[in-house]
Scaffold this active site. Sequence first.
Site, short mmCIF file in Angstrom:
data_model
loop_
_atom_site.label_atom_id
_atom_site.label_comp_id
_atom_site.label_asym_id
_atom_site.label_seq_id
_atom_site.Cartn_x
_atom_site.Cartn_y
_atom_site.Cartn_z
N VAL A 100 -41.94 22.77 4.96
CA VAL A 100 -42.63 21.66 4.28
C VAL A 100 -41.85 21.23 3.03
CG1 VAL A 100 -44.25 22.96 2.83
CG2 VAL A 100 -44.93 20.75 3.74
N GLN B 63 -35.20 36.43 3.76
CA GLN B 63 -35.12 37.82 3.31
C GLN B 63 -33.82 38.51 3.71
OE1 GLN B 63 -38.73 39.60 4.88
NE2 GLN B 63 -39.91 38.88 3.14
N ARG C 206 -24.63 16.64 9.27
CA ARG C 206 -24.00 17.00 8.00
C ARG C 206 -25.11 17.14 6.99
NH1 ARG C 206 -18.70 17.28 6.26
NH2 ARG C 206 -18.88 15.60 4.74
N ASP D 8 -46.82 37.49 0.83
CA ASP D 8 -46.31 36.92 2.08
C ASP D 8 -44.98 37.55 2.46
OD1 ASP D 8 -48.42 35.23 2.60
OD2 ASP D 8 -47.57 33.55 1.49
N GLY D 9 -44.18 37.92 1.45
CA GLY D 9 -42.89 38.53 1.73
C GLY D 9 -43.03 39.83 2.50
#
EC number: 2.7.1.23
Lengths: 285, 285, 285, 285
Positions: free
Chosen positions: B186, B241, B169, B65-66
């Site tokens: 999620v 990333q 905050r 996925d990266g």
Amino acid sequence: MNALIRHITLVVKAGNNNARNLARKISTWIDARNVHVHIVENTMDCEVLELGREKPDCVIVLGGDGTMLSVARKINGHGIPLLGVNLGNVGFLTETTPLAWQQTLEDLLANRCTVSSRVVLEYTLYKRGHSEPSCSGKAFNDLVVNRGSLARLITLQVSYGDQCLGCVRADGLIISTPTGSTGYGVSGGGPLVYPDLDVFILTPICPFLNTFAPLVLPFDQTLAIRVEPNNGEVYLTLDGQKGFCLEDGDRVEIGRAKTPIKLIHSAASSYITKLKAKGFIKEYP
Amino acid sequence: MNALIRHITLVVKAGNNNARNLARKISTWIDARNVHVHIVENTMDCEVLELGREKPDCVIVLGGDGTMLSVARKINGHGIPLLGVNLGNVGFLTETTPLAWQQTLEDLLANRCTVSSRVVLEYTLYKRGHSEPSCSGKAFNDLVVNRGSLARLITLQVSYGDQCLGCVRADGLIISTPTGSTGYGVSGGGPLVYPDLDVFILTPICPFLNTFAPLVLPFDQTLAIRVEPNNGEVYLTLDGQKGFCLEDGDRVEIGRAKTPIKLIHSAASSYITKLKAKGFIKEYP
Amino acid sequence: MNALIRHITLVVKAGNNNARNLARKISTWIDARNVHVHIVENTMDCEVLELGREKPDCVIVLGGDGTMLSVARKINGHGIPLLGVNLGNVGFLTETTPLAWQQTLEDLLANRCTVSSRVVLEYTLYKRGHSEPSCSGKAFNDLVVNRGSLARLITLQVSYGDQCLGCVRADGLIISTPTGSTGYGVSGGGPLVYPDLDVFILTPICPFLNTFAPLVLPFDQTLAIRVEPNNGEVYLTLDGQKGFCLEDGDRVEIGRAKTPIKLIHSAASSYITKLKAKGFIKEYP
Amino acid sequence: MNALIRHITLVVKAGNNNARNLARKISTWIDARNVHVHIVENTMDCEVLELGREKPDCVIVLGGDGTMLSVARKINGHGIPLLGVNLGNVGFLTETTPLAWQQTLEDLLANRCTVSSRVVLEYTLYKRGHSEPSCSGKAFNDLVVNRGSLARLITLQVSYGDQCLGCVRADGLIISTPTGSTGYGVSGGGPLVYPDLDVFILTPICPFLNTFAPLVLPFDQTLAIRVEPNNGEVYLTLDGQKGFCLEDGDRVEIGRAKTPIKLIHSAASSYITKLKAKGFIKEYP
């Protein structure tokens, strides 16, 4: 609280003029009642607080929850009770305010106050491959193992005694005292825990794809957290104030410090009242 | 997906031998079918991906996925559809595996695949006191404004169009696309959002003492996040990333990028099936 | 809202004297402006609301969110826009108050108001073993399938189109419209969803030992919920107002009603302002 | 567990043939070891369990968690330790299975087992306007005050000792023992609490527009829940098994029962292992 108070140390947040001015006022007031008093400054950068030759019978902190945490860590072990005058935001740990301190100090000197004991966390760090501890320290609110600012998802292995709970993939883990359960713990989804209880709370921060509800555990066993390989930056933070970098294979063992912190309360003080006053419980409008 | 495929670019994660070997196999297979093919490497450090003189009809990514996120950000704007072969862990964005790629590519060349459009976030940064943008960029999964590794609780002011939502905050804020809702969103307590929807999700990370449920909003208005004074370190992170430091008073405006990302799916592909396969929905045992 | 308003119906909560008195005042005010006006009562028990021979150009509801929901369900299909005067507690659906109605009605008659469209849910019930629907109905806020008062944990099978999401063991399931996301949905941990969006939200109520985050889905597919065997009492509830018992094997199919609800807003109205005013967003104190 | 075991009672779920057959096998096995044994049936409807003239040294329950809870409530006060053989689904309270019981019983008779003490809740109901209790009872897992099947949002006033926590608007409130924290409590967002701890957990079910995190409290003070006026149906449920209707103004006081439940564990038994085995902790895949 029955002991006679002969000597009080006022601790002010270093560089805070409000704290210094108030300390002078309080000092004059105490002095007029024939109680020995002196003022010291607390610096965040230094983990030592010099209390003077003679150990005081109690320490009054002029600052917010941050200063309270910092002073509590530093004087833990001396058994000296702490009283906080709130100069900060939330002030959950403090007992009185710049407007009401006079009544509280009158109660204190007239032995109308109570003292509660609060557990303190103690950690020991074992660097990868070493059986000798590398360093150790204390936390009064919480000890957090968390990711760096850019990294995402670190993997931590958690054990309790000789039982392995498994690996957690998350932003990090919060280990809170009951005192700290109103701090980072509750933000992370942990419960509020009555401050007198002799337990700690383990709360994952934003866990990803694993089931790991907040756990309330006794100190019977030692909690150990090991940094798994191939993480990005991992940090250990104490009370959100002090911290340092951890490396793959490092192991942090966490238990209860030998001496608890003693906090002074006015007679009218109540945990439930504080929860409501500080906004932790909000009724339906 | 009806267009004739004449030219495919294979993108491999730089320095990954598995990816390189698989790319050679796939390249031979494609070449044997009289489709032009060439291989390029994707480097995380560099935000440019050179696709060659001739624009390919589709890009096949060999990685997790990266790598998918990284490539998607870089080729967004070209309108070239992407197909992922999963060499990573979760692989929610990928469509096939090192074992099943042959069937998927047969489907692709036989026009049996479909293409979905996914919204991309675009941000513009305005440094404090400047009305001209300082820089801009894209995120396919999420854009996160978060605290540094040691700091605790940052204060961010949030606006949507000309409406101010107020100050939060928290550890930070996640702005996710529907695609990214299965990522950091999620974990932070946000909902899973069907990937075709034209919305974004605003999720606070560990908010302290304020009420702020995750919000699902359309792109009609621009979301703006301003760093309030007296924070510690604050970072802006893209897809977990890339990232950089923000300063007090800096303002990040977030909207939808002009061009969506196109993802290629096999005919049998389904969002619900993926949620189950990847563990986002787990039935009662 | 551009149409000329010639006829207004005022709907009051049956048996509410405040509502009746206010209706008389408003009626006199409208009548003085040469707009035809008449008053009807809304009864919770009856799912029909008689609007009179001539269809009004708009309906003004005097009551709380409960009366708004009830009237919205009953007049859905007519396409008549609704304006709410809040006589209840939260009043998220209402637009004006007993103190400010005059300004709002002036705006309405001067064509300074806007109208928004809100999706409505429609369900069809198939009794076990029957392919013909047993009954059908609508919900404007939410449709809930939940356990009875003593039973614990019911098992429901959930499908979306031809994809089965699996079985959920929980107290129940909430299916909300964006309008209803500020109701039961947010209490169950669901997100707040911008009211104009054409989606629904599926939120499990206290799920036990299964992973099931709130889902935001488009109406492209039909959602189906089937009551699994060996449950205790199971109920279907509409907007928290109407409900009936379901039995093992019963299947409820849920989609979007053909006609949306039209709500009248004053020009200054904003979703974000309402979220803040009603307490759904609370800033750090 | 050091006491000599001379007499064992086997309790089977009434009407369950599996339980009855297994009970006969176990009975023969025990009898062959010169330990007196007899079998009784447990009926859910009746809150009494007849253990026979001679009090047994231990009770073995053949059933699931439901039967364990039911038997535990009924024999609480006798101080007889319980051992569960799991014939149900989750079986968190049981210690052995229909396949492994022989090893566990050998350990039991050879004094290789341990016994843990678990707190039990005791409630007293005061009807509106009465200072004399109307009835009282026990719960081993949890005591729940919740809305009826159709009603929505009930208002409950909560006090702890002489401190009022305020009114909660919610589906209800769960008061769990640490034992019950793996039951309804964790579904409602409460923490998992180590079973030996002498505390209870207060968890709101789907609270609406009020802040009320789960609370872990000691039994120093009595918890009181009062049903506020104008609610719909309100129920009190014990261990999800027994329940009755409450009315406006009714007050339920909850404390710790005098006698804890004793549970027998095999030497290898561990809470953490059980959390993992039963799915309460799931590692990253």
